[in-house]
Scaffold this motif. Structure first.
Motif, mmCIF file in Angstrom:
data_model
loop_
_atom_site.group_PDB
_atom_site.id
_atom_site.type_symbol
_atom_site.label_atom_id
_atom_site.label_comp_id
_atom_site.label_asym_id
_atom_site.label_seq_id
_atom_site.Cartn_x
_atom_site.Cartn_y
_atom_site.Cartn_z
ATOM 1 N N SER A 173 -4.170 -0.001 -2.225
ATOM 2 C CA SER A 173 -3.345 -0.754 -2.664
ATOM 3 C C SER A 173 -2.595 -1.604 -1.479
ATOM 4 O O SER A 173 -1.698 -2.466 -1.857
ATOM 5 N N GLY A 174 -2.668 -1.128 -0.433
ATOM 6 C CA GLY A 174 -2.044 -1.660 0.757
ATOM 7 C C GLY A 174 -0.919 -1.101 1.335
ATOM 8 O O GLY A 174 0.026 -0.459 0.294
ATOM 9 N N LEU A 175 -0.697 -0.829 2.489
ATOM 10 C CA LEU A 175 0.548 -0.326 3.072
ATOM 11 C C LEU A 175 1.624 -0.905 3.177
ATOM 12 O O LEU A 175 1.629 -2.249 3.353
ATOM 13 N N VAL A 176 3.002 -0.304 2.662
ATOM 14 C CA VAL A 176 4.230 -0.854 2.718
ATOM 15 C C VAL A 176 5.114 -0.534 3.842
ATOM 16 O O VAL A 176 5.711 -1.398 4.638
ATOM 17 N N SER A 177 4.902 0.660 4.323
ATOM 18 C CA SER A 177 5.605 1.357 5.498
ATOM 19 C C SER A 177 5.229 2.523 6.249
ATOM 20 O O SER A 177 4.487 3.176 5.602
ATOM 21 N N GLY A 236 3.383 2.807 -4.583
ATOM 22 C CA GLY A 236 4.544 3.822 -4.625
ATOM 23 C C GLY A 236 4.009 5.219 -4.080
ATOM 24 O O GLY A 236 4.888 6.166 -4.142
ATOM 25 N N SER A 253 4.084 4.814 3.014
ATOM 26 C CA SER A 253 4.156 4.582 1.572
ATOM 27 C C SER A 253 3.137 3.301 1.271
ATOM 28 O O SER A 253 3.135 2.418 2.127
ATOM 29 N N ASP A 254 2.463 3.239 0.006
ATOM 30 C CA ASP A 254 1.803 2.087 -0.286
ATOM 31 C C ASP A 254 2.394 1.119 -1.484
ATOM 32 O O ASP A 254 3.388 1.609 -1.967
ATOM 33 N N VAL A 255 1.760 0.158 -1.583
ATOM 34 C CA VAL A 255 2.234 -0.719 -2.708
ATOM 35 C C VAL A 255 2.409 -0.187 -4.149
ATOM 36 O O VAL A 255 3.214 -0.420 -4.723
ATOM 37 N N GLY A 288 -3.517 2.346 4.175
ATOM 38 C CA GLY A 288 -3.278 2.555 2.545
ATOM 39 C C GLY A 288 -4.380 1.356 2.003
ATOM 40 O O GLY A 288 -4.079 0.392 1.211
#
Length: 228
Positions: free
Chosen positions: A32-36, A72, A68-70, A29
């Protein structure tokens, strides 16, 4: 607005691999960066979570990886694959059943001239030979409805034996029809039950709906899974 990029390095899409293959996946991601990052494995009976590095046993699978990313955004990749064990045994059978017969069959059976009363005769012998990645054997199918429907399979891509259940897939021509059809079988030892799914020429057995289906408990004969 860019979804995470998911990378599945193994198994290959629609891959057919011997036991020992490992599920490997990752996601990026970058914006914005990876969340999960998560994955679910469907073996046709149950669906359960797996991690990258998981080694599945013999089976017919669909792997779904979701990230998912930061911001959404969500990305999803679905990968069908097969894992087989050439040492797990082989399968033989012969007899008859009546497709489309009430509680004897699964809902949705369809064959040319299906009447819920006519018999299907069958016979088969499928096995792996040493150092051969494709199973060898024969399968004869003959439905005796008014329109008649029969085929013979001798070209198989895979055989999966898990306990009292065997699944195998091949391609064939069908008498009176043009093109090459994909056929997938599920047979059960003990309960002596059979499922036959047939896809139209050019269709993908992992993605498209079946053209024909025939299921049922045997009215005579036997299905046998033989341990090696």
């Amino acid at each position: 607005a860019t979804a995470p990029v998911i990378n599945i390095t193994s198994p290959a899409e629609f891959g057919v691999d011997p036991v020992g293959v490992v599920v490997n996946f990752s996601a990026n991601g970058a914006i914005s960066g990876l969340v999960s990052l998560s994955a679910m494995l469907d073996d046709g009976i149950s669906v359960y979570p797996v991690s990258s590095g998981f080694e599945p046993g013999p089976g017919v699978y669909k792997l779904t990886v979701t990230a998912s990313d930061v911001a959404g955004n969500v990305g999803t990749v679905v990968r069908p694959f097969v894992v087989y064990d050439p040492t797990a045994g082989f399968v033989t059978g012969g007899g008859w059943f009546i497709p489309g017969k009430g509680n004897n069959s699964d809902p949705g059976d369809t064959l040319p001239g299906l009447d819920g009363q006519s018999k299907t005769n069958f016979g088969f012998n499928i096995k792996y030979k040493k150092n051969d990645p494709s199973p060898q054997g024969q399968f004869q199918f003959n439905y005796h409805g008014d329109d008649g429907f029969k085929f013979h399979v001798s070209d198989f891509q895979w055989l999966v034996v898990t306990g009292s259940v065997a699944q195998f897939q091949g391609t064939t021509t069908i008498d009176g029809m043009s093109g090459v059809f994909t056929v997938r079988f599920e047979v059960r030892d003990g309960t002596d039950r059979m499922k036959v799914h047939i896809w139209a020429p050019g269709d993908n057995a992992d993605l498209d709906s079946t053209l024909y289906k025939a299921t049922g408990n045997l009215g005579g004969g036997q299905i046998k899974i033989h341990a090696k």
